[in-house]
Every structure is written in structure tokens, then in C-alpha cells.
Write a protein that holds these residues in place. Sequence first.
Motif, PDB file in Angstrom:
ATOM      1  N   TYR A  57     -15.482  18.296   7.312  1.00  0.00           N
ATOM      2  CA  TYR A  57     -15.066  19.653   7.639  1.00  0.00           C
ATOM      3  C   TYR A  57     -15.690  20.085   8.965  1.00  0.00           C
ATOM      4  O   TYR A  57     -16.846  19.776   9.264  1.00  0.00           O
ATOM      5  CB  TYR A  57     -15.512  20.647   6.554  1.00  0.00           C
ATOM      6  N   ILE A  58     -14.900  20.823   9.742  1.00  0.00           N
ATOM      7  CA  ILE A  58     -15.404  21.590  10.881  1.00  0.00           C
ATOM      8  C   ILE A  58     -15.070  23.033  10.579  1.00  0.00           C
ATOM      9  O   ILE A  58     -13.910  23.437  10.604  1.00  0.00           O
ATOM     10  CB  ILE A  58     -14.783  21.132  12.206  1.00  0.00           C
ATOM     11  N   GLY A  59     -16.100  23.820  10.264  1.00  0.00           N
ATOM     12  CA  GLY A  59     -15.860  25.166   9.756  1.00  0.00           C
ATOM     13  C   GLY A  59     -15.220  25.086   8.383  1.00  0.00           C
ATOM     14  O   GLY A  59     -15.687  24.387   7.486  1.00  0.00           O
TER      15      GLY A  59
ATOM     16  N   VAL B 108     -20.544  21.087  15.096  1.00  0.00           N
ATOM     17  CA  VAL B 108     -21.108  21.162  13.746  1.00  0.00           C
ATOM     18  C   VAL B 108     -20.106  20.562  12.772  1.00  0.00           C
ATOM     19  O   VAL B 108     -18.947  20.999  12.712  1.00  0.00           O
ATOM     20  CB  VAL B 108     -21.423  22.618  13.366  1.00  0.00           C
ATOM     21  N   VAL B 109     -20.548  19.566  11.999  1.00  0.00           N
ATOM     22  CA  VAL B 109     -19.684  18.855  11.057  1.00  0.00           C
ATOM     23  C   VAL B 109     -20.345  18.881   9.683  1.00  0.00           C
ATOM     24  O   VAL B 109     -21.561  18.701   9.561  1.00  0.00           O
ATOM     25  CB  VAL B 109     -19.439  17.403  11.504  1.00  0.00           C
ATOM     26  N   ASN B 110     -19.536  19.105   8.658  1.00  0.00           N
ATOM     27  CA  ASN B 110     -20.020  19.147   7.273  1.00  0.00           C
ATOM     28  C   ASN B 110     -19.393  17.995   6.496  1.00  0.00           C
ATOM     29  O   ASN B 110     -18.161  17.859   6.452  1.00  0.00           O
ATOM     30  CB  ASN B 110     -19.650  20.482   6.631  1.00  0.00           C
ATOM     31  N   PHE B 111     -20.244  17.143   5.903  1.00  0.00           N
ATOM     32  CA  PHE B 111     -19.778  16.025   5.077  1.00  0.00           C
ATOM     33  C   PHE B 111     -19.935  16.410   3.608  1.00  0.00           C
ATOM     34  O   PHE B 111     -21.040  16.720   3.149  1.00  0.00           O
ATOM     35  CB  PHE B 111     -20.577  14.758   5.375  1.00  0.00           C
TER      36      PHE B 111
ATOM     37  N   LYS C 181     -21.899  13.165  -5.891  1.00  0.00           N
ATOM     38  CA  LYS C 181     -23.055  12.266  -5.997  1.00  0.00           C
ATOM     39  C   LYS C 181     -24.107  12.627  -4.959  1.00  0.00           C
ATOM     40  O   LYS C 181     -25.311  12.454  -5.198  1.00  0.00           O
ATOM     41  CB  LYS C 181     -22.593  10.821  -5.819  1.00  0.00           C
ATOM     42  N   PHE C 182     -23.656  13.130  -3.788  1.00  0.00           N
ATOM     43  CA  PHE C 182     -24.557  13.496  -2.711  1.00  0.00           C
ATOM     44  C   PHE C 182     -24.397  14.985  -2.406  1.00  0.00           C
ATOM     45  O   PHE C 182     -23.339  15.571  -2.665  1.00  0.00           O
ATOM     46  CB  PHE C 182     -24.280  12.678  -1.449  1.00  0.00           C
ATOM     47  N   ILE C 183     -25.448  15.591  -1.844  1.00  0.00           N
ATOM     48  CA  ILE C 183     -25.352  16.996  -1.481  1.00  0.00           C
ATOM     49  C   ILE C 183     -24.534  17.138  -0.204  1.00  0.00           C
ATOM     50  O   ILE C 183     -24.408  16.199   0.577  1.00  0.00           O
ATOM     51  CB  ILE C 183     -26.756  17.624  -1.293  1.00  0.00           C
ATOM     52  N   ASP C 184     -23.958  18.327  -0.020  1.00  0.00           N
ATOM     53  CA  ASP C 184     -23.234  18.592   1.217  1.00  0.00           C
ATOM     54  C   ASP C 184     -24.203  18.514   2.387  1.00  0.00           C
ATOM     55  O   ASP C 184     -25.295  19.086   2.349  1.00  0.00           O
ATOM     56  CB  ASP C 184     -22.588  19.978   1.166  1.00  0.00           C
ATOM     57  N   THR C 185     -23.809  17.803   3.423  1.00  0.00           N
ATOM     58  CA  THR C 185     -24.706  17.554   4.553  1.00  0.00           C
ATOM     59  C   THR C 185     -24.071  18.070   5.831  1.00  0.00           C
ATOM     60  O   THR C 185     -22.979  17.649   6.213  1.00  0.00           O
ATOM     61  CB  THR C 185     -25.012  16.054   4.694  1.00  0.00           C
ATOM     62  N   ILE C 186     -24.757  18.999   6.494  1.00  0.00           N
ATOM     63  CA  ILE C 186     -24.292  19.593   7.743  1.00  0.00           C
ATOM     64  C   ILE C 186     -25.051  18.955   8.889  1.00  0.00           C
ATOM     65  O   ILE C 186     -26.283  18.911   8.882  1.00  0.00           O
ATOM     66  CB  ILE C 186     -24.504  21.116   7.733  1.00  0.00           C
ATOM     67  N   LYS C 187     -24.330  18.444   9.869  1.00  0.00           N
ATOM     68  CA  LYS C 187     -24.933  17.787  11.021  1.00  0.00           C
ATOM     69  C   LYS C 187     -24.458  18.453  12.308  1.00  0.00           C
ATOM     70  O   LYS C 187     -23.268  18.779  12.448  1.00  0.00           O
ATOM     71  CB  LYS C 187     -24.575  16.297  11.055  1.00  0.00           C
ATOM     72  N   VAL C 188     -25.399  18.641  13.227  1.00  0.00           N
ATOM     73  CA  VAL C 188     -25.065  19.101  14.577  1.00  0.00           C
ATOM     74  C   VAL C 188     -25.132  17.875  15.480  1.00  0.00           C
ATOM     75  O   VAL C 188     -26.209  17.376  15.792  1.00  0.00           O
ATOM     76  CB  VAL C 188     -26.041  20.189  15.050  1.00  0.00           C
TER      77      VAL C 188
ATOM     78  N   ASN D 214     -26.467  28.169   7.809  1.00  0.00           N
ATOM     79  CA  ASN D 214     -25.085  28.609   7.923  1.00  0.00           C
ATOM     80  C   ASN D 214     -24.193  27.385   8.087  1.00  0.00           C
ATOM     81  O   ASN D 214     -24.325  26.650   9.068  1.00  0.00           O
ATOM     82  CB  ASN D 214     -24.927  29.546   9.124  1.00  0.00           C
ATOM     83  N   PRO D 215     -23.276  27.122   7.144  1.00  0.00           N
ATOM     84  CA  PRO D 215     -22.477  25.885   7.227  1.00  0.00           C
ATOM     85  C   PRO D 215     -21.479  25.869   8.366  1.00  0.00           C
ATOM     86  O   PRO D 215     -20.986  24.802   8.730  1.00  0.00           O
ATOM     87  CB  PRO D 215     -21.757  25.858   5.863  1.00  0.00           C
ATOM     88  N   ASP D 216     -21.171  27.026   8.949  1.00  0.00           N
ATOM     89  CA  ASP D 216     -20.195  27.070  10.038  1.00  0.00           C
ATOM     90  C   ASP D 216     -20.833  26.827  11.396  1.00  0.00           C
ATOM     91  O   ASP D 216     -20.265  26.145  12.252  1.00  0.00           O
ATOM     92  CB  ASP D 216     -19.468  28.420  10.051  1.00  0.00           C
ATOM     93  N   THR D 217     -22.034  27.398  11.607  1.00  0.00           N
ATOM     94  CA  THR D 217     -22.674  27.301  12.918  1.00  0.00           C
ATOM     95  C   THR D 217     -23.787  26.268  12.959  1.00  0.00           C
ATOM     96  O   THR D 217     -24.225  25.884  14.044  1.00  0.00           O
ATOM     97  CB  THR D 217     -23.248  28.671  13.324  1.00  0.00           C
ATOM     98  N   GLY D 218     -24.296  25.828  11.787  1.00  0.00           N
ATOM     99  CA  GLY D 218     -25.422  24.912  11.765  1.00  0.00           C
ATOM    100  C   GLY D 218     -26.724  25.558  12.200  1.00  0.00           C
ATOM    101  O   GLY D 218     -27.686  24.857  12.511  1.00  0.00           O
ATOM    102  N   ILE D 219     -26.770  26.892  12.205  1.00  0.00           N
ATOM    103  CA  ILE D 219     -27.961  27.639  12.603  1.00  0.00           C
ATOM    104  C   ILE D 219     -28.625  28.205  11.350  1.00  0.00           C
ATOM    105  O   ILE D 219     -27.954  28.688  10.428  1.00  0.00           O
ATOM    106  CB  ILE D 219     -27.592  28.775  13.582  1.00  0.00           C
ATOM    107  N   TRP D 220     -29.961  28.153  11.326  1.00  0.00           N
ATOM    108  CA  TRP D 220     -30.718  28.682  10.193  1.00  0.00           C
ATOM    109  C   TRP D 220     -30.843  30.200  10.317  1.00  0.00           C
ATOM    110  O   TRP D 220     -31.117  30.730  11.391  1.00  0.00           O
ATOM    111  CB  TRP D 220     -32.097  28.032  10.124  1.00  0.00           C
ATOM    112  N   GLU D 221     -30.628  30.892   9.174  1.00  0.00           N
ATOM    113  CA  GLU D 221     -30.661  32.347   9.128  1.00  0.00           C
ATOM    114  C   GLU D 221     -31.769  32.803   8.183  1.00  0.00           C
ATOM    115  O   GLU D 221     -31.957  32.227   7.108  1.00  0.00           O
ATOM    116  CB  GLU D 221     -29.307  32.897   8.668  1.00  0.00           C
TER     117      GLU D 221
END
Length: 1027
Positions: free
Chosen positions: A338-340, A365-368, A374-381, A529-536
Amino acid sequence: GRRTRRRTCHRSSTKIQCTGRHVEVQKCGNQCPVACKRVCPGGRPSKDCSYCICDGQTLHGTVFSVTGVPVPNATVALASQAKVVRAHTDDKGQFKIDGLCTSPQTRVVIRKDKFAPVTLPVSNNSTDELWVRAILRSSGKEKKKLLDMDDPTLIISCTVALLCVMRDNVQPFAVEQQDHQNLTNITGKKYYNGTLLNQQSGQYHCKATSLTGSIKSTSAVLTVFGKSCNSTPDTHLIKLPLDCKQPGTESKFYNAGRCPHNKCPGSLDFDMRCRDGSGFCCGVKQMDAREIKCGRYTLPIKVVTECGCQTCVEPKILVRGRVVSADNDESLRFGHIYIGKERIGTTGYQGGFTIQVSPDTQRFVVNFVDPSQKFIDTIKVFIFDKRGGSVYHDVKVMRKQEPVDINAAESNTIYLGEMKDEDPIGQLVIPPNSFHKNTGEVYEGTVKASVTFLDPRNITMAAAAPGDLNFVDNEGDMLPLRTYGMFSVDFRDGANQEVLGAGAVQVLLDTEHVKMQEHIPAMKLWSLNPDTGIWEEESNFQPTQTTIAGSGRNKREERTFLIGNMEIRERRLFNLDVPENRRCYVKVRAYMSDKFLPNEQLEGVVINLINLEPKPGYSSNPRAWGRFDSVITGPNGACLPAFCDAQRSDAYTAYVTAIMGGEELEAAPSMPKMNPNIIGVSQPYLGKLDYQRSDHEDPALKKTAFRINLAKPNPNNFDETNGPIYPYQSLIACENAPVDANHFRFFRVEKDKYEYNVVPFEESDLTSWTGDYLSWWPNPQEFRACYIKVKIHGATEIMVRSRNLGGTHPQTRGQLYGIRDIRSTRDLHHPNTSAACLEFKCSGMLFDQGIVDRSLISIIPQGNCRRVGINGLLQEYLIKHPPVLQNNESHAFNMLAPVDPLGHNYGIYTVTDQNPRVAKEIAIGRCFDGTSDGFSREMKSDSGVALTFSCPKRTVNRESLFQRLQTNPGLTLTQMAREMRESQGLQVRRGSTQMVAYPFGQQGRSQNRRATNTNRRRPATRTQPRQ
């Protein structure tokens, strides 16, 4: 009210003193009445006269988040009286305001911490009821990233337009210089417009401000020249072949010239405004053909003689990689990408993925997401190369913790971080009846709770850290965080179907694990934040004393915990972090070999830096990691952000690695002793940094990383002002540091290799491509790599060359495209055998896409070699696709390269990709493996071979022919006869009058061949078995 009495003392003489107070104040017995002046048409004022009340009118409303979860404790007010709170939402996100006076202009403002405020009109339904339905978005989603301004390169006296663009129409905008000098405030999608002067060169950024805060774009560099594109090319030295000796000089390099490829304005608009679109770059305007005298032969070359403002080459930008688990490298098969909110693809069976990046993307920012859970959602910048091409990333994902059953009606405690012989880092405390459904209804029953904790005490988990550990402060600047652990929470109902939320959850952090005491008061709880990859920011922490049972003891002990509160509204990753302002940059370069030549630097290498916190007293044994950063090397290396300390040199340490296309590079050695000339850092600063390669204490370990102390440079110490560590304010100095300044080094480990192109091209910079008939790569959007596998029988490894000329195209026939040299690689399972995967020029269309050219390829081993075998399928293909070249010389092999992408059965390996290095790496891996779909770094010389050469080692200092005839004439004549037969590739079989050819040393296989009945003697050739 108050009553005040004052008196004045009039003295007739200075000797008289007035006694008593000058002022007395007394409270009134009753409050002074104040008349309410509020006018309420159709209603009456409230008791405190703060608003109007209209009996019989009631406003109902609901407030939800964007994920459909009710938002409790949100405040509701009228827009005309924003400070007067009229209602709060309940646990179901509902509210009611009795006696509301409305008009067509009535607006309601709804606010909630961590959410952006929203203003909505009041609506009437068919029953004349007043209602409002609001959806709140996270404040982080409102503070979206500005689209960055391009780096303009403009000329004096023309006007410039600096455009600020944002996805939401947030106002006001401002264009600011890097020193925060406000140039102009502008609203909407406008620009700063002005005439350029030389002194206006510099860095600029956009800044947007809303009720939720501010955010800035990354800086754009405005360059103002007197002339937009210098026609004189820059110096570009290319390396010549080893056997090329230019008369009158011993230089191994030749200046082929190069244009800088920076953006240029092109032509001017009617109003003298510079056109700074992406369509114009400073490129090659003219090239001349020259010849390099190499003694025994001449080498053609195309040299850049003039540069000009040309149409830019726009190569594709790709991000490639593989997604595997962090514990055992299990592939994430068919995971969703996912992207956004948009799903853009799926990972492959082996977890592989390829994503094309839009040219205007600044933060990718990409979300796998694992559909099997089996695995947690992983957000990568992801970092990527804006000049085009592909960057490879190994993505690590955390395996989801097995869920445990808890009772929603009871208080529950879940521990965070359970390492052997270590206390947990923290706890999650969930009060009774805290779980709720998406509708806001309280959930009762069994809850399946899965909490996965990423423990910073385990350095092997650093690569699995999601995001890039950055946050945006109130001024809009992006700043780094230092983590003390991350956790992912997944609560579901007893049937494991519906996702549950939880309110009033407490997070406890044990301060025993915070070794830097200054971090304790600054600790905060964050969510990603899963859309921006920034910590809030979620909440602050408050210290408290708690008595707990000591680990491994019978007695109890008091511990200090930091307690924070949070609400789990959606599936997010949470983080225990502290902002850190002690920052530096580390300079790292990558080279083609361990010779560390300045002109052999590698671009596109991903450098990773992990910040470590050392154990007290054991600086070489890290206790925990705190941050993970990645940067791609450019033409002048890379500068990696890191935490550093000026007081203690080992307060922070760093673990650095380098990866290029999935291949790990080696670091400069630190044993048997530290050599500043090899490491790249001079003494005494090197000793202070305590450089150690990963095999420093154990030679059996890998050599692909190094560890250093992050000692902040002392500006008063001259030895520490020349790198490799730079203060955070000196990023420009780090990026522009000369190659002879201090820096750390990686190098690529590979066999001797040489590549020469008649038309020079940097594979790490796709913008350096030049359209020419003799270009090795004819299409800048698609790169096709071709390799042939050559087997060598011999005790030593042999250099093998491919000489590539134009074959059938009238513009290139007989002209050189380039030369490739590679040393064969030893087969560890077969003695006296090696093989080489040799690149050759693919056949196909040239850059004009007009006529196919079948390249003329000559394969020449550099030694005492002769050809003893040709793949039968390859020879059959060449015969069926004329013209066929004669191969009368046994020391070489000539062919017109196949047009079709043949496979391993032919000994030919062809791969097409948008990046030349990726295409070559894949083809080499398949060639080593001897398959069309595999990959190996270990040479398998018995699979997928096209040509076989025998290269016996020459005997050194042997007797002359006449001496041998004198000492042993019979044996000498016998050896001479055998050598003559071998040189012709023929041997007489006893008991038969037939003569057949056989590969040297393979008589057994030759004798099994079926004899031919024809009288015509046909040279038999050995064919490779079908794979």
C-alpha cells in the motif's frame, strides 16, 4: 465587588508624621449586579450570559475517526463562540445540546487532542431535528508533507517563481530562506516572484501553518549563474585497458569529457521569466570520434567537445527488494503493498517486489500488509535515487506474537520485552471494561490480545524498525527520535474476527533501562502515522514509584516507572521515544576495490547506520540500538545522520554497513593494526573513534561492517575539523568534502574486472546516457544485459575478454562498441576448473530504433588456451541463424550475438531491467548458478556452459628442443608427436581407422559417440547436456 477608601495627609511641618494607611480596601457583602446585554431573538440568555437558549431545539451529533471508530471526550462549541464549550462526546462518540439557537449561518466546531479541529454546518432532517455528523482526522494527517520545490538553476536578470504546493489548501503559505528570513507571505497555490541577483543564490523552503501546527518542505537550492550551461565539458577520466600503453606517457586514463547534467532554464518566456521545468538539462551537444594509440593497436573513443542546454533524459526511478521475516528470513508471500490507502501491488512468492516511484516524490512511504496475519503491518520509508535507476532494499518484518486470551472485565497486564535473563522494559496495564467495538459499544467477554514488541536490546532486530524515527515539531522541522522500544497491538474478539479498541490504557516504562538520565524527563509515547511514516506524539510520561518482585530474587524492590496514557483507536505501531538534539553527520564512501582510488567511487550504494548505546564499562559490547538511518551514496559519498556526544566519546556508538544491489560490501580492515591510509581517517582522531571492523576480535566473522565511537568533533582541535564526523550544522561541508578529507570506506569484493565503452556511460548515473550508434546501451528506458558462460580447464584462473563490434548494421559494421574483461572464478567442488561469466554486447535495435544489429562478438582467453568444446544447442542456433562465422582459430571463439534471449541450455544469460546494474547483477547470479531462474554467488562450472577452453600451465625454464633431443631423443619425439596431435584436436583410436575430434581430457565421453557412416570427415563437437 470591592470598596476602596483613600486619604491624603497635609503636613504643615516636615517634623509631623502621618500615622495610618493611605489606602483601605474592603469586600462588598453582596456581588454587584451586572445587567446581561446579550440579545437572543426567539430565546433567552443563559444564567452566565455566555450564550442563548432556545427551548424546544436540540442538536444531536456523532463524531468518528476516519477509521470509523467513535471519538470520546471531544469538545463541541459554536463557531461564533469557539471558547464556550457546549457539550462533550460520550464513549460512543455521541453528544446532545439542548436549547440550541440556530440560523442558516450556524456552524459547530469540534475539537479533540491529537485530531485536527473540524467546522461543520448544522443540518435539519425531515422531522425538523438538528443533527451533525463529524469525521475527525489525525492532526498528523493534516500536517501533510509539502511537495518540494525543484532545485532551480537560473540566470541573472530573469524572474523566478518559487511555487508552494500542498495537498490540502492550508493557509497561509510562506517562502523562507534557510536562515528563517521571511521573504513573503502568500496564500493558496501562489509563488514568490522577483528578479534574480547573484547574491540570492541559496536554500529556500515552503512553510504551511494551520490550527494543528506548522510543517516545512525540504530545502530547494537556488543557483544563479551568469551563464546557464558552460559549453566547456568537465574533466572525466576513463580507465584504459591494462595492455593499452599510450606513447610518451604512462597514464592509464584518458579525458573523455563530461557535461554536468544539472538543470538549466532553457529559453525565456515573453516576460523574461526563466522556464525551469524538468525538460531542460545541461547535456552533450557535440561529440568527436578519436583514436587512442595503445602501441600494438588503436582504441576508438567518443569524446565530449561541447555542452549545451538539451532535453533531459528522464529514466525510471525504481525501488526493488525482498520482504522476509526478521527471525528466520521466511518470505512474505503475496503480501499486499500500500501507498497511503491505495493498494499498488503484491509481493512475489519469494517476497520480491518492484515499485516505480513518481519523479515528483520526495518522501516514499510504503506499507506491507500480510493478509494471513502472520506478520505485523510494516511501514517503510524508502530512500531512492532521484537520478533514476533502481535501489535494492532488504525489508525485515516482525512475526506477530501469538495471541493470549484475557478477560475484558478484569484488569490485565502485558509485559513488553521478555529477553532471557533480562527484566521487561515496560508493561501495558488495561483497566476493566476498557475494550469497545468499532461502534463504541463496550465489549464483554474474552479478548485475544497480541502485543508484538521490537526490543532495542536485540541488535539483530534493528533492520525491522518501521518508519525512519522522525517527528515534526511545532515549527514544522523534521527532527530525529531515539527509541527505547516499539510495540504493535492487535486486540480481537473471542472469535478472532472483529478488531477491538481500548481506552485509558496505561504504558509503564522501567527507568532502569534508560541509561542516559537526561532522557527520563523528555520521554514520550508516540504512534506511527501509516500514511506519512512520521511519528506523532500520543502522551507524556509521569514518574512514579512502584514495588515489584525482583527478577531471580525472593525479595521485593522499589522501581521508578514512567507512566503514560493512550487510547488504541486503530491498528498503529507505538513507540517509547525521546527527542535527541546531539546530532552529527558521518562521512562514508564506497569504492570499486580495496585500492580506494578516488575515480573508482561507487554510487547508488545504500549505507546503513545503527546508533548503539554501549554497556557501562564495555564500550565494544552494545547494550541497545536507538536509531536506524540509511543514505544512498552519490558522486561524493554519503553523509549519515547520527547521535553524538562532545563530553564522552563512547556515549554513542555506530554500527555501519553497506549494500549494493543485495550484495554486502566489505569495510576497511582494522587488523592486524589500524592503518590510517587504509581506513581513511588520520590519527589521533582515529584512535578516539576506536574504529573496529566486525571481524576485529574474531577473524571467522563477516567483514561487512564496522563500529565507531561517535565523538563530536572539537572545533578547537585542528585534527578533528576535517571529518569524518561533522557537526549537525555542517551538512553542506560534509556533502562537499574533498576526497582527501577524512572519511570511512567500504569496497566491493569481486574478481578482476574491466569495462570499456567507446561512448562513455556511468551506470550509476542514468542521466549520463548519450544517444549514439555506438552506445553500449541503446535505450535509456530499458537495459538488456547479456552474458556467456566460459569454462576453463587449468590450474590457474584466467582473464577472459570479449571484444564487441558492430555486425550487421550499416552504421556500426566493424566498429567497436566496447571491451569486457573478467577473471574466471574457481569452482570449489572441481579441482583445476574455473569458469567466467562474461558480458557481451546484446544484439537488437540501436538508439534510432530502426534496424537490428547483430553484434560481432569475439571471446578471447588471455593465456595459453585453446577451445575444446562448444555448446551443441548454441552451435545449432548459430547455424540456423546465418551468417555463420568461421572459427578456424582454436584460441578464440567468434559469433554474431543471438537476437533471441536464449537460456542456460545454450550457456547464454539475458536479463532486461530498467536499471543496468540490476540487469547485470541478476544475469551474473543466474550465470554462476547455471540456471535461467536461480541465483548464486558460488561458481558452478558444470552447469549451463557455452564454451570450454583448456589452459594448461606452461612449464617455466625447461630444456630447449635440442637439449632434449640430445639427452632423451626417443621420449622427446614421442612427446612432440602427441603435442602435434593435441594441437589439431585429433587422436587416432587404436583398433580403428577412423579419426574423430574430442575435448581434451574427455576421451571416455568421446568414445561413446555414435560413429558416422559418411566418407566426409566432420569435426565432432561436444555438446552440453540439456538442462
